[in-house]
Scaffold this active site. Structure first.
Site, PDB file in Angstrom:
ATOM      1  N   ARG A 117       0.878  -1.179   0.000  1.00 57.53           N
ATOM      2  CA  ARG A 117       0.000   0.000   0.000  1.00 57.53           C
ATOM      3  C   ARG A 117       0.905   1.216   0.000  1.00 57.53           C
ATOM      4  NH1 ARG A 117      -5.277   1.451   3.545  1.00 57.53           N
ATOM      5  NH2 ARG A 117      -6.071   0.078   1.926  1.00 57.53           N
ATOM      6  N   CYS A 149     -16.243   1.664   0.686  1.00 52.42           N
ATOM      7  CA  CYS A 149     -15.052   0.862   1.011  1.00 52.42           C
ATOM      8  C   CYS A 149     -14.642   1.020   2.466  1.00 52.42           C
ATOM      9  CB  CYS A 149     -13.898   1.221   0.083  1.00 52.42           C
ATOM     10  SG  CYS A 149     -13.350   2.939   0.229  1.00 52.42           S
ATOM     11  N   ASP A 152     -17.194   7.338  -1.621  1.00 50.43           N
ATOM     12  CA  ASP A 152     -15.930   7.220  -0.868  1.00 50.43           C
ATOM     13  C   ASP A 152     -15.600   8.614  -0.346  1.00 50.43           C
ATOM     14  OD1 ASP A 152     -13.459   6.338   0.112  1.00 50.43           O
ATOM     15  OD2 ASP A 152     -12.450   6.448  -1.830  1.00 50.43           O
ATOM     16  N   ARG A 181     -13.612  -8.494   1.609  1.00 50.19           N
ATOM     17  CA  ARG A 181     -12.188  -8.240   1.361  1.00 50.19           C
ATOM     18  C   ARG A 181     -11.386  -9.499   1.674  1.00 50.19           C
ATOM     19  NH1 ARG A 181     -10.027  -3.122   1.469  1.00 50.19           N
ATOM     20  NH2 ARG A 181      -8.141  -4.236   0.887  1.00 50.19           N
ATOM     21  N   HIS A 187      -7.311   0.684  -6.470  1.00 55.18           N
ATOM     22  CA  HIS A 187      -7.539  -0.149  -5.268  1.00 55.18           C
ATOM     23  C   HIS A 187      -8.211  -1.454  -5.713  1.00 55.18           C
ATOM     24  CE1 HIS A 187      -7.831  -1.219  -1.197  1.00 55.18           C
ATOM     25  NE2 HIS A 187      -8.684  -0.337  -0.736  1.00 55.18           N
ATOM     26  N   GLN A 206     -10.111  -3.926  -3.293  1.00 52.39           N
ATOM     27  CA  GLN A 206     -11.418  -3.431  -2.855  1.00 52.39           C
ATOM     28  C   GLN A 206     -12.476  -3.654  -3.932  1.00 52.39           C
ATOM     29  OE1 GLN A 206     -12.161  -1.816   0.270  1.00 52.39           O
ATOM     30  NE2 GLN A 206     -14.186  -2.372  -0.474  1.00 52.39           N
TER      31      GLN A 206
HETATM   32  N1  NVA Z   1      -9.925   6.731  -1.380  1.00 50.70           N
HETATM   33  C1  NVA Z   1      -9.561   6.313  -0.050  1.00 50.70           C
HETATM   34  C2  NVA Z   1      -9.812   4.850   0.109  1.00 50.70           C
HETATM   35  C3  NVA Z   1      -9.480   4.317   1.475  1.00 50.70           C
HETATM   36  C4  NVA Z   1      -9.686   2.822   1.583  1.00 50.70           C
HETATM   37  C5  NVA Z   1      -8.100   6.648   0.215  1.00 50.70           C
HETATM   38  O1  NVA Z   1      -7.287   6.458  -0.686  1.00 50.70           O
HETATM   39  O2  NVA Z   1      -7.790   7.119   1.300  1.00 50.70           O
HETATM   40  N1   CP Z   2     -11.174  -0.114   2.470  1.00 56.81           N
HETATM   41  C1   CP Z   2      -9.901  -0.162   2.893  1.00 56.81           C
HETATM   42  O1   CP Z   2      -8.960  -0.376   2.123  1.00 56.81           O
HETATM   43  O2   CP Z   2      -9.764  -0.011   4.226  1.00 56.81           O
HETATM   44  P1   CP Z   2      -8.386   0.204   5.017  1.00 56.81           P
HETATM   45  O3   CP Z   2      -7.846   1.562   4.607  1.00 56.81           O
HETATM   46  O4   CP Z   2      -8.791   0.179   6.466  1.00 56.81           O
HETATM   47  O5   CP Z   2      -7.438  -0.881   4.657  1.00 56.81           O
END
Ligand code: NVA
Ligand code: CP
Length: 301
Positions: A102, A259, A219, A287, A129, A132
């Site tokens: 990540r 998500c 989101d 997930r 992502h 997800q």
């Molecule tokens: N768009 C959000 C998704 C978090 C799971 C982010 O990137 O923070």
């Molecule tokens: N939806 C998601 O990726 O959650 P986290 O940021 O908690 O991993």
């Protein structure tokens, strides 16, 4: 399939194969049938951003499959002090069987895959992502019994989620409509893909995008790394929320996906969130199952 880097890389058949295996693994887990398909395998999990779902579901998923998940915080790795990705990739490939990462830049994930010799899984970048989206498609299919021909609506920022849902939705035969303010459009590579395959619409009003939708998704307005922009974004996105008025335009049996984490009463009203919490938390659970399917496909060879 050698890696899971972004939805653009997957074929429709690969997506459906993962979803089918995910359904099977979910069913078997619920019926007490264990699979130790990854006995002796180690997955390195690199996190340059916070996570609840991704970290816990990958660690639990590897454990359930008989493998070992190794949490690697970028604060502790030399990569956080500037060791090049190409060197990190070549070193980690000699110890691990797979890497989940990540991070911010999609290019970093692509480079890990390019310079390493083991499967790389994108656990979220600013662009994409995919884990997800696989869980979302799994959940939608669970609720609706199919994907082909459904209408998916996404309201909000042209971020990693919007980018990946447009591509994933179109690849499985859904119509996709999104609503975002000017200046917050999805990535141009995604818009090019959508223009090529058709079935995509971009609106400036959430009601237009939600009309006749089977699934409504949103989101956060400010993704991880964009916190400094949050006040400006709150203004720009004020009318881009999923509330009961927007839901009126969707089909009466439409489901909602988020998500998570959610900023309630920003991108989604508390009442819509609670009315659809069953679907939203099923999505969070999925997930685990979807990623187990990805891990089996990539690491069990
Ligand atoms: N768009 C959000 C998704 C978090 C799971 C982010 O990137 O923070
Ligand atoms: N939806 C998601 O990726 O959650 P986290 O940021 O908690 O991993």
């Amino acid at each position: 399939m050698k890696h899971l880097l972004k939805m653009l890389d997957l074929s429709t058949d690969e997506i459906i194969d993962i979803l089918n295996l995910a359904d099977q693994l979910k069913y078997e887990q619920k019926h007490g049938i264990a699979h130790r398909l990854l006995e002796g395998k180690t997955l390195g999990c690199i996190f340059q951003k916070a996570s609840t779902r991704t970290r816990v579901s990958f660690e639990v998923g590897m454990y359930q499959l008989g493998g070992y998940p190794m949490f690697l915080s970028s604060n502790d790795l030399q990569i956080g002090r500037g060791e090049p990705v190409e060197d990190t990739a070549r070193v980690l490939s000699r110890y691990l069987d797979g890497i989940m990462i990540r991070t911010y830049k999609q290019q970093e994930v692509e480079d890990l895959a390019r310079f390493g010799t083991i499967p790389v899984i994108n656990g979220l970048t600013d662009f994409s992502h995919p884990c997800q989206i696989l869980a979302d498609l799994m959940t939608i299919r669970e609720y609706k019994g199919r994907l082909d021909g459904l209408k998916l609506c996404f309201v909000g920022d042209g971020n990693n989620m919007m980018n990946s849902l447009i591509v994933g939705g179109l690849k499985v035969g859904m119509k996709v409509a999104v609503a975002c303010p000017e200046g917050y459009e999805p990535d141009s590579r995604v818009l090019d893909f959508a223009a090529e395959v058709g079935g995509f619409e971009l609106y400036r009003d959430p009601r237009g995008a939600a009309r006749g939708a089977d699934v409504v998704i949103t989101d956060v307005w400010a993704s991880m790394g964009m916190e400094a922009d949050a006040a400006k974004r709150r203004e720009a996105f004020a009318s881009f929320k999923v509330d009961s008025e927007v839901m009126e335009y969707a089909k009466s049996d439409a489901i909602v996906q988020h998500c998570l984490p959610a900023h309630k009463d920003e991108e989604i009203s508390s009442s819509v969130f609670e009315a659809h919490s069953a679907e939203i938390f099923e999505e969070a659970e999925n997930r685990l199952h979807a990623q187990k399917a990805v891990l089996v496909k990539l690491l069990s060879k």
